[in-house]
Design a protein around this motif. Structure first.
Motif, PDB file in Angstrom:
ATOM      1  N   LEU A  79      20.752  37.257   7.575  1.00  0.00           N
ATOM      2  CA  LEU A  79      19.451  37.827   7.214  1.00  0.00           C
ATOM      3  C   LEU A  79      18.635  38.263   8.433  1.00  0.00           C
ATOM      4  O   LEU A  79      17.476  38.638   8.293  1.00  0.00           O
ATOM      5  CB  LEU A  79      18.640  36.818   6.390  1.00  0.00           C
ATOM      6  N   GLN A  80      19.209  38.233   9.616  1.00  0.00           N
ATOM      7  CA  GLN A  80      18.444  38.551  10.823  1.00  0.00           C
ATOM      8  C   GLN A  80      17.830  39.939  10.798  1.00  0.00           C
ATOM      9  O   GLN A  80      16.736  40.134  11.306  1.00  0.00           O
ATOM     10  CB  GLN A  80      19.312  38.358  12.071  1.00  0.00           C
ATOM     11  N   SER A  81      18.491  40.893  10.194  1.00  0.00           N
ATOM     12  CA  SER A  81      17.948  42.262  10.171  1.00  0.00           C
ATOM     13  C   SER A  81      17.154  42.545   8.894  1.00  0.00           C
ATOM     14  O   SER A  81      16.671  43.660   8.711  1.00  0.00           O
ATOM     15  CB  SER A  81      19.085  43.273  10.312  1.00  0.00           C
ATOM     16  N   ALA A  82      16.998  41.553   8.026  1.00  0.00           N
ATOM     17  CA  ALA A  82      16.326  41.774   6.735  1.00  0.00           C
ATOM     18  C   ALA A  82      14.815  41.605   6.796  1.00  0.00           C
ATOM     19  O   ALA A  82      14.116  41.951   5.859  1.00  0.00           O
ATOM     20  CB  ALA A  82      16.904  40.833   5.681  1.00  0.00           C
ATOM     21  N   PHE A  83      14.303  41.075   7.908  1.00  0.00           N
ATOM     22  CA  PHE A  83      12.869  40.855   8.045  1.00  0.00           C
ATOM     23  C   PHE A  83      12.246  41.923   8.938  1.00  0.00           C
ATOM     24  O   PHE A  83      12.870  42.379   9.892  1.00  0.00           O
ATOM     25  CB  PHE A  83      12.589  39.461   8.635  1.00  0.00           C
ATOM     26  N   SER A  84      11.014  42.287   8.629  1.00  0.00           N
ATOM     27  CA  SER A  84      10.285  43.284   9.407  1.00  0.00           C
ATOM     28  C   SER A  84      10.000  42.759  10.811  1.00  0.00           C
ATOM     29  O   SER A  84       9.612  41.610  10.975  1.00  0.00           O
ATOM     30  CB  SER A  84       8.966  43.624   8.709  1.00  0.00           C
ATOM     31  N   LYS A  85      10.158  43.603  11.795  1.00  0.00           N
ATOM     32  CA  LYS A  85       9.796  43.247  13.167  1.00  0.00           C
ATOM     33  C   LYS A  85       8.308  43.521  13.409  1.00  0.00           C
ATOM     34  O   LYS A  85       7.740  43.047  14.365  1.00  0.00           O
ATOM     35  CB  LYS A  85      10.633  44.050  14.179  1.00  0.00           C
ATOM     36  N   ARG A  86       7.681  44.318  12.515  1.00  0.00           N
ATOM     37  CA  ARG A  86       6.278  44.706  12.682  1.00  0.00           C
ATOM     38  C   ARG A  86       5.297  43.806  11.931  1.00  0.00           C
ATOM     39  O   ARG A  86       4.210  43.542  12.405  1.00  0.00           O
ATOM     40  CB  ARG A  86       6.050  46.142  12.170  1.00  0.00           C
ATOM     41  N   VAL A  87       5.678  43.384  10.721  1.00  0.00           N
ATOM     42  CA  VAL A  87       4.763  42.669   9.835  1.00  0.00           C
ATOM     43  C   VAL A  87       5.327  41.280   9.544  1.00  0.00           C
ATOM     44  O   VAL A  87       6.522  41.126   9.312  1.00  0.00           O
ATOM     45  CB  VAL A  87       4.593  43.450   8.499  1.00  0.00           C
ATOM     46  N   LYS A  88       4.449  40.280   9.560  1.00  0.00           N
ATOM     47  CA  LYS A  88       4.904  38.915   9.272  1.00  0.00           C
ATOM     48  C   LYS A  88       5.303  38.781   7.807  1.00  0.00           C
ATOM     49  O   LYS A  88       4.814  39.496   6.943  1.00  0.00           O
ATOM     50  CB  LYS A  88       3.811  37.909   9.622  1.00  0.00           C
ATOM     51  N   THR A  89       6.209  37.842   7.557  1.00  0.00           N
ATOM     52  CA  THR A  89       6.745  37.589   6.222  1.00  0.00           C
ATOM     53  C   THR A  89       6.097  36.333   5.651  1.00  0.00           C
ATOM     54  O   THR A  89       5.988  35.322   6.349  1.00  0.00           O
ATOM     55  CB  THR A  89       8.277  37.395   6.307  1.00  0.00           C
ATOM     56  N   PHE A  90       5.692  36.391   4.380  1.00  0.00           N
ATOM     57  CA  PHE A  90       5.111  35.232   3.712  1.00  0.00           C
ATOM     58  C   PHE A  90       6.234  34.370   3.154  1.00  0.00           C
ATOM     59  O   PHE A  90       7.095  34.865   2.427  1.00  0.00           O
ATOM     60  CB  PHE A  90       4.178  35.668   2.582  1.00  0.00           C
ATOM     61  N   LEU A  91       6.246  33.089   3.505  1.00  0.00           N
ATOM     62  CA  LEU A  91       7.250  32.150   3.002  1.00  0.00           C
ATOM     63  C   LEU A  91       6.547  30.981   2.327  1.00  0.00           C
ATOM     64  O   LEU A  91       5.567  30.451   2.864  1.00  0.00           O
ATOM     65  CB  LEU A  91       8.125  31.622   4.136  1.00  0.00           C
ATOM     66  N   SER A  92       7.062  30.569   1.182  1.00  0.00           N
ATOM     67  CA  SER A  92       6.532  29.418   0.471  1.00  0.00           C
ATOM     68  C   SER A  92       7.637  28.853  -0.412  1.00  0.00           C
ATOM     69  O   SER A  92       7.952  29.419  -1.457  1.00  0.00           O
ATOM     70  CB  SER A  92       5.334  29.825  -0.382  1.00  0.00           C
ATOM     71  N   SER A  93       8.266  27.741   0.034  1.00  0.00           N
ATOM     72  CA  SER A  93       9.371  27.172  -0.739  1.00  0.00           C
ATOM     73  C   SER A  93       9.627  25.725  -0.335  1.00  0.00           C
ATOM     74  O   SER A  93       9.910  25.444   0.823  1.00  0.00           O
ATOM     75  CB  SER A  93      10.646  27.996  -0.519  1.00  0.00           C
ATOM     76  N   LYS A  94       9.534  24.834  -1.316  1.00  0.00           N
ATOM     77  CA  LYS A  94       9.889  23.433  -1.060  1.00  0.00           C
ATOM     78  C   LYS A  94      11.389  23.306  -0.830  1.00  0.00           C
ATOM     79  O   LYS A  94      11.831  22.527  -0.001  1.00  0.00           O
ATOM     80  CB  LYS A  94       9.455  22.544  -2.224  1.00  0.00           C
ATOM     81  N   ALA A  95      12.178  24.083  -1.573  1.00  0.00           N
ATOM     82  CA  ALA A  95      13.636  24.011  -1.443  1.00  0.00           C
ATOM     83  C   ALA A  95      14.087  24.392  -0.040  1.00  0.00           C
ATOM     84  O   ALA A  95      15.034  23.811   0.491  1.00  0.00           O
ATOM     85  CB  ALA A  95      14.315  24.908  -2.479  1.00  0.00           C
ATOM     86  N   LEU A  96      13.419  25.358   0.571  1.00  0.00           N
ATOM     87  CA  LEU A  96      13.774  25.790   1.926  1.00  0.00           C
ATOM     88  C   LEU A  96      13.015  25.002   2.992  1.00  0.00           C
ATOM     89  O   LEU A  96      13.123  25.294   4.174  1.00  0.00           O
ATOM     90  CB  LEU A  96      13.507  27.289   2.100  1.00  0.00           C
TER      91      LEU A  96
END
Length: 118
Positions: free
Chosen positions: A18-35
């Motif tokens: 998944l290294q190339s699946a996230f934006s390099k410009r904009v932060k990603t919102f993460l919210s997960s107890k499982a992760l």
């Protein structure tokens, strides 16, 4: 392409896919107890490290991902829903329902959010 990357990363619990699946410009919102991630906005490298920690000691039993709605116009976001059945070392199986929000960026789709649904 990003749908395939998500599926191929969660099935063997391999964060590197998944290294190339996230934006390099904009932060990603993460919210997960499982992760094992506290709700917040993370840079691309941080998101990959969080997934690495979330995948450690886990085996995916089944990962079912909805189809990407390609009929959306290129300037809109779209969402994929997933059901992740996994087992932690020495524990019984667990289930998480995740939603991946995708947005177009630079001619491809990027993950903008990963949320665990209740």
């Amino acid at each position: 392409a990003v749908r395939a990357a998500i599926e191929s990363a969660f099935t063997p619990c391999d964060h590197t896919l998944l290294q190339s699946a996230f934006s390099k410009r904009v932060k990603t919102f993460l919210s997960s107890k499982a992760l094992v991630v506290r709700q917040g906005y993370y840079g691309a490298d941080q998101a990959v490290l969080i997934l690495r920690r979330g995948f450690e000691g886990r085996t995916t039993l089944r990962f079912i991902l909805s189809e990407l709605d390609e009929s959306n116009q290129q300037n809109e976001r779209t969402a994929l829903r997933a059901r992740w059945l996994y087992r932690e070392d020495g524990a019984s199986k667990s289930e998480a329902r995740l939603t991946f929000t995708l947005v177009p960026e630079g001619g491809t789709w990027c993950i903008r959010e990963i949320r665990e649904m209740k």
